[in-house]
Design an enzyme around this catalytic site. Structure first.
Site, PDB file in Angstrom:
ATOM      1  N   SER A 175     -46.476  22.176  15.001  1.00  0.00           N
ATOM      2  CA  SER A 175     -46.506  22.411  13.477  1.00  0.00           C
ATOM      3  C   SER A 175     -46.362  21.156  12.808  1.00  0.00           C
ATOM      4  O   SER A 175     -45.541  20.146  13.273  1.00  0.00           O
ATOM      5  CB  SER A 175     -45.477  23.492  12.744  1.00  0.00           C
ATOM      6  OG  SER A 175     -45.262  23.411  11.554  1.00  0.00           O
ATOM      7  N   TYR A 213     -37.051  25.982  11.623  1.00  0.00           N
ATOM      8  CA  TYR A 213     -38.537  26.521  11.974  1.00  0.00           C
ATOM      9  C   TYR A 213     -39.212  25.322  12.731  1.00  0.00           C
ATOM     10  O   TYR A 213     -39.655  25.239  13.690  1.00  0.00           O
ATOM     11  CB  TYR A 213     -39.298  26.822  10.896  1.00  0.00           C
ATOM     12  CG  TYR A 213     -40.741  26.909  11.090  1.00  0.00           C
ATOM     13  CD1 TYR A 213     -41.505  27.837  12.144  1.00  0.00           C
ATOM     14  CD2 TYR A 213     -41.795  25.976  10.521  1.00  0.00           C
ATOM     15  CE1 TYR A 213     -42.719  27.867  12.455  1.00  0.00           C
ATOM     16  CE2 TYR A 213     -43.125  25.927  10.933  1.00  0.00           C
ATOM     17  CZ  TYR A 213     -43.597  27.088  11.967  1.00  0.00           C
ATOM     18  OH  TYR A 213     -44.925  27.066  12.150  1.00  0.00           O
TER      19      TYR A 213
HETATM   20  N1  LIG Z   1     -50.813  29.195   9.385  1.00  0.00           N
HETATM   21  C1  LIG Z   1     -50.201  27.909   9.432  1.00  0.00           C
HETATM   22  O1  LIG Z   1     -50.353  27.207   8.330  1.00  0.00           O
HETATM   23  C2  LIG Z   1     -49.570  27.346  10.398  1.00  0.00           C
HETATM   24  C3  LIG Z   1     -48.912  25.886  10.389  1.00  0.00           C
HETATM   25  C4  LIG Z   1     -48.237  25.369  11.334  1.00  0.00           C
HETATM   26  C5  LIG Z   1     -47.868  26.162  12.487  1.00  0.00           C
HETATM   27  N2  LIG Z   1     -48.554  27.647  12.561  1.00  0.00           N
HETATM   28  C6  LIG Z   1     -48.161  28.227  14.009  1.00  0.00           C
HETATM   29  O2  LIG Z   1     -49.403  28.792  14.067  1.00  0.00           O
HETATM   30  C7  LIG Z   1     -49.342  30.062  14.876  1.00  0.00           C
HETATM   31  C8  LIG Z   1     -49.845  31.428  14.383  1.00  0.00           C
HETATM   32  O3  LIG Z   1     -49.407  31.291  12.924  1.00  0.00           O
HETATM   33  P1  LIG Z   1     -50.102  32.129  11.820  1.00  0.00           P
HETATM   34  O4  LIG Z   1     -50.464  31.536  10.485  1.00  0.00           O
HETATM   35  O5  LIG Z   1     -51.379  32.710  12.543  1.00  0.00           O
HETATM   36  O6  LIG Z   1     -49.015  33.253  11.711  1.00  0.00           O
HETATM   37  P2  LIG Z   1     -49.085  34.882  11.836  1.00  0.00           P
HETATM   38  O7  LIG Z   1     -47.520  35.328  11.381  1.00  0.00           O
HETATM   39  O8  LIG Z   1     -50.084  35.427  11.211  1.00  0.00           O
HETATM   40  O9  LIG Z   1     -49.285  35.236  13.279  1.00  0.00           O
HETATM   41  C9  LIG Z   1     -48.168  35.081  14.457  1.00  0.00           C
HETATM   42  C10 LIG Z   1     -48.265  36.540  15.230  1.00  0.00           C
HETATM   43  O10 LIG Z   1     -47.377  36.489  16.022  1.00  0.00           O
HETATM   44  C11 LIG Z   1     -46.896  37.726  16.402  1.00  0.00           C
HETATM   45  N3  LIG Z   1     -45.442  37.450  16.839  1.00  0.00           N
HETATM   46  C12 LIG Z   1     -44.470  37.094  16.025  1.00  0.00           C
HETATM   47  N4  LIG Z   1     -43.553  37.353  16.787  1.00  0.00           N
HETATM   48  C13 LIG Z   1     -43.801  38.036  18.198  1.00  0.00           C
HETATM   49  C14 LIG Z   1     -43.208  38.043  19.332  1.00  0.00           C
HETATM   50  N5  LIG Z   1     -42.037  37.973  19.648  1.00  0.00           N
HETATM   51  N6  LIG Z   1     -44.232  38.856  20.263  1.00  0.00           N
HETATM   52  C15 LIG Z   1     -45.317  39.070  19.961  1.00  0.00           C
HETATM   53  N7  LIG Z   1     -45.781  38.659  18.939  1.00  0.00           N
HETATM   54  C16 LIG Z   1     -45.255  38.168  17.907  1.00  0.00           C
HETATM   55  C17 LIG Z   1     -46.658  38.289  14.602  1.00  0.00           C
HETATM   56  O11 LIG Z   1     -46.767  39.777  14.569  1.00  0.00           O
HETATM   57  C18 LIG Z   1     -47.904  37.664  14.214  1.00  0.00           C
HETATM   58  O12 LIG Z   1     -49.196  38.682  14.168  1.00  0.00           O
HETATM   59  C19 LIG Z   1     -47.671  30.198  14.844  1.00  0.00           C
HETATM   60  O13 LIG Z   1     -46.991  29.722  16.073  1.00  0.00           O
HETATM   61  C20 LIG Z   1     -47.254  29.287  13.456  1.00  0.00           C
HETATM   62  O14 LIG Z   1     -45.922  28.829  13.660  1.00  0.00           O
HETATM   63  C21 LIG Z   1     -49.237  28.058  11.671  1.00  0.00           C
END
Ligand SMILES: NC(=O)c1ccc[n+]([C@@H]2O[C@H](COP(=O)([O-])OP(=O)(O)OC[C@H]3O[C@@H](n4cnc5c(N)ncnc54)[C@H](O)[C@@H]3O)[C@@H](O)[C@H]2O)c1
Length: 338
Positions: free
Chosen positions: A130, A155
């Site tokens: 991130s 985070y």
């Molecule tokens: N969306 C953004 O802007 C952004 C920015 C930086 C980093 N990220 C990273 O990208 C990745 C995806 O993010 P996103 O925006 O799609 O978030 P999101 O919350 O929509 O997707 C994450 C998914 O992981 C699942 N999850 C969480 N904990 C879990 C566990 N212990 N076991 C199994 N499944 C689990 C959740 O149910 C969710 O569906 C994450 O690692 C997040 O930290 C996202």
């Protein structure tokens, strides 16, 4: 299931859904896992899965990656050729009130994924880091050449820890690992806790929106279709040892092990007040704005240097905010019939 299957963790999540869709469209078979937790409305997660389930090459297993035995058994059964690890507890603000959720999913869960790759010869692990790892840094644009030892949220600290854990496993066991620092990803099927969704929902409903730091913040908003494109290109380019890497002057983004870090951002920081205007135009309605102070854990600005990504895969995100917000608002209106 064949050896060619790709594991996408967090497949019911926002980015995981888009990555799985793109992989399926390009003819790959995908096994998705997710624990369908209620950090936001699980109905949105099941709706994403229902869309993925229309594809014959998609399978889903409900699983918590912090469940060590279940995760090990899944890897042993399938022996994935590639792993795209996107499951995590996201969001900066909740890491102040519920820190253990971040350690369970992002540290214990990440270790379980690394162990699965270690014991089952996965060809390439691509995982989500991130922009939060840049923490207290203010030198713009954020570059993977910068030191990132000063996170300002738990985070961000868990994401930095993931990069370090991946390096240790790449070094010890030769697992090719690529970490992607996402910069505020948005688009259709997005996340209800993020600004573009919150602002759109409030403007459509005629409710006030809250602008933190009185709107004086910039984010390098990155369109999810561009993120999926970059991941699909990267997945078949396993991280390799960098022959030019020097232990005397260590490059923070590569190594003597098969390990790489890239930024994925739009290289175009957008001011929050500008963002509000773009959403107002797309919705066709003015926002009611409440100005709020800066939130703990937030950073003033993000802005990605994406030269390394561009050099590696010949692509970097470039969707203009007006276009991406237009796609999001259209999807939001259709999905919620508003
Ligand atoms: N969306 C953004 O802007 C952004 C920015 C930086 C980093 N990220 C990273 O990208 C990745 C995806 O993010 P996103 O925006 O799609 O978030 P999101 O919350 O929509 O997707 C994450 C998914 O992981 C699942 N999850 C969480 N904990 C879990 C566990 N212990 N076991 C199994 N499944 C689990 C959740 O149910 C969710 O569906 C994450 O690692 C997040 O930290 C996202």
């Amino acid at each position: 299931m064949s050896r060619e299957d790709i594991l996408v963790t967090g497949a019911a999540g926002f980015i995981g859904f888009h990555v799985a869709s793109r992989l399926l469209e390009s003819g790959r078979s995908v096994l998705g896992i997710d624990n369908l937790n209620d950090y936001y409305d699980p109905a949105l997660k099941t709706a994403r899965l229902a869309s993925l389930a229309q594809h014959p090459e998609f399978r889903f297993v409900e699983l918590d990656i912090a469940d060590r035995a279940a995760t090990a058994a899944l890897f042993a059964e399938h022996r994935f050729s590639r792993v795209v690890h996107l499951a995590a507890q996201p969001g900066v603000r909740r890491s102040l009130s519920d820190p253990h959720a971040y350690v369970d999913a992002n540290i214990t869960g990440f270790l379980d994924i690394l162990e699965g790759c270690r014991h089952n010869d996965c060809g390439h692990l691509v995982y989500a880091s991130s922009s939060s790892v840049y923490g207290a840094n203010t030198g713009m644009p954020f570059s993977t050449e910068q030191n990132v030892d000063h996170p300002v949220s738990l985070y961000g600290a868990t994401k930095k820890a993931n990069e370090l854990m991946a390096h240790a496993y790449a070094h010890l066991f030769g697992i090719p690992c690529t970490g992607l620092r996402f910069f505020t990803v948005y688009g259709p099927w997005g996340r209800p806790d993020m600004a573009i969704w919150l602002f759109t929902a409030a403007i459509v409903a005629g409710k006030p929106i809250r602008l933190f730091n009185e709107g004086d913040m910039q984010r390098d908003f990155t369109y999810v279709g561009d993120v999926a494109e970059a991941i699909v290109r990267l997945i078949d380019t396993p991280a390799a040892a960098d022959p030019a890497w020097s232990s005397e002057k260590p490059d923070p983004a590569s190594g003597a092990a098969p390990w790489r870090i890239y930024n994925i951002g739009n290289h175009t920081p957008i001011d929050l007040r500008t963002l509000v205007r773009v959403i107002e135009d797309a919705v066709g309605k003015k926002a009611i704005v409440e100005l709020m102070p800066m939130q703990p854990g937030d950073v003033h600005a993000t802005y990605a240097d994406v030269e390394a990504l561009s050099a590696a895969v010949g692509f970097a995100p470039r969707t203009p905010i007006e276009v991406g917000v237009g796609h999001f608002v259209k999807w939001y209106r259709e999905h919620y019939h508003v």
